[in-house]
Design a protein around this motif. Structure first.
Motif, short mmCIF file in Angstrom:
data_model
loop_
_atom_site.label_atom_id
_atom_site.label_comp_id
_atom_site.label_asym_id
_atom_site.label_seq_id
_atom_site.Cartn_x
_atom_site.Cartn_y
_atom_site.Cartn_z
N VAL A 90 20.46 -18.59 5.90
CA VAL A 90 21.36 -18.20 6.99
C VAL A 90 21.02 -16.81 7.52
CG1 VAL A 90 23.77 -17.64 7.54
CG2 VAL A 90 23.22 -19.71 6.24
N ASP A 91 20.72 -15.87 6.62
CA ASP A 91 20.50 -14.49 7.05
C ASP A 91 19.06 -14.19 7.47
OD1 ASP A 91 23.10 -13.76 6.79
OD2 ASP A 91 22.90 -12.85 4.81
N GLU A 92 18.11 -14.94 6.92
CA GLU A 92 16.70 -14.57 7.15
C GLU A 92 15.83 -15.72 7.64
OE1 GLU A 92 15.34 -12.80 3.50
OE2 GLU A 92 17.10 -11.50 3.38
N GLY A 93 16.39 -16.92 7.76
CA GLY A 93 15.58 -18.07 8.16
C GLY A 93 15.11 -17.97 9.60
N ASP A 94 13.93 -18.55 9.89
CA ASP A 94 13.40 -18.55 11.26
C ASP A 94 14.19 -19.48 12.16
OD1 ASP A 94 11.36 -16.77 10.57
OD2 ASP A 94 10.05 -18.39 9.87
N ASN A 95 14.63 -20.59 11.58
CA ASN A 95 15.45 -21.55 12.32
C ASN A 95 16.58 -21.99 11.38
OD1 ASN A 95 16.58 -23.59 13.78
ND2 ASN A 95 14.67 -24.67 14.22
N PRO A 96 17.57 -21.10 11.17
CA PRO A 96 18.56 -21.33 10.10
C PRO A 96 19.34 -22.63 10.22
CG PRO A 96 19.19 -19.45 11.47
CD PRO A 96 17.80 -19.83 11.86
N LYS A 97 19.67 -23.06 11.43
CA LYS A 97 20.45 -24.31 11.56
C LYS A 97 19.65 -25.50 11.03
CE LYS A 97 23.29 -22.72 15.39
NZ LYS A 97 23.61 -22.82 16.82
#
Length: 277
Positions: A51-58
């Motif tokens: 959620v905080d660091e993902g490139d495409n969190p969804k």
């Protein structure tokens, strides 16, 4: 080396790197329980990092939820050693699956909701991202009394999350998130613009102290039933609560500098707190 041993070492490295407070508190547990806590922490950390660091969190969170569903059906969703360690935990303890789902829901809230207006919204969020972790750990820490301890484990998680909110005001603002209840701030004569300008004044401090007092009450509630934990779990739970609660004092000592300063409890203070329990 045995794959399971390596998997637990992987989880230990994650908690050691990301939460020295929890690592220090739970080091006091018997070996099997300590390793189980590491695995649960690694699971939570992975969701948090998406959620905080993902490139495409969804998309990444959607994939993670599918992996967890696969895991619950008996699969090992990937080569990530966290799943192997968690599989062993689920085999040895009666885990609360709903708490895992609720925690993922809480992290998902950060993808869609950036502003919190009421105390109720903040407490609901705090349950989902923090109290759930306590419920995930209860079957490990107190398998025979977990139902009796449920409400107070929820209280401890909420106390810790309120502490996080009070500590990370500036960091959250940099992510366009405001977890301080905005209605409360405005009633005190403090605006979102004031927050964005990093103004520390009596109005902000009064709201901060109100929330801190609520956190203190929740810490007290959580610790009121500490005797229901097995002896080996009491000190780690008290340690985690006391170490976290000490962050509030650290912020006060630094005159509520919540915008640029990262507040933490020093190693010396941690040793002193643990030695007094």
């Amino acid at each position: 080396m045995n794959e399971l041993i390596k998997a637990y070492q992987h989880c230990e490295n994650i908690i050691k790197e990301h939460s020295k407070t929890f690592y220090k508190a739970f080091m006091l547990l018997p070996s099997d329980k300590k390793k189980a806590v590491w695995a649960v922490y690694a699971f939570c950390r992975q969701v948090d990092d998406i959620v905080d660091e993902g490139d495409n969190p969804k998309e990444e969170l959607h994939r993670f939820k599918a992996c967890f569903d696969d895991f619950l059906k008996g699969g090992l969703p990937s080569s990530d050693p966290m799943w192997l360690a968690l599989q062993d935990v689920f085999k040895n303890y009666e885990m609360d699956i709903e708490a895992f789902h609720d925690m993922i829901t809480g992290q998902e809230m950060d993808l869609y909701k950036k502003l919190y207006y009421t105390d109720e919204e903040v407490m609901t969020y705090s349950y989902h991202v923090a109290s759930t972790v306590g419920l995930m750990l209860l079957p490990i820490l107190a398998p025979n009394t977990k139902e009796m301890l449920r409400q107070d484990a929820i209280a401890l998680g909420q106390a810790m999350q309120l502490t996080n909110i009070l500590r990370d005001i500036g960091e959250d603002l940099a992510r366009d998130r405001i977890y301080l209840p905005i209605n409360r701030l405005e009633e005190a004569g403090y605006s979102v613009h004031d927050l964005q300008q990093h103004i520390v004044n009596k109005a902000l401090i009064s709201v901060w102290e109100d929330i801190a007092a609520k956190a203190e009450r929740l810490y007290e509630q959580a610790l009121s039933t500490i005797d229901l934990y097995p002896i080996h779990s009491r000190t780690p739970v008290k340690g985690a609560a006391y170490l976290y609660r000490a962050i509030l004092g650290s912020i006060r000592k630094k005159h509520y500098s919540v915008f640029q300063t990262k507040h933490f409890v020093t190693n010396e203070e941690k040793q002193r707190i643990i030695s007094q329990i």
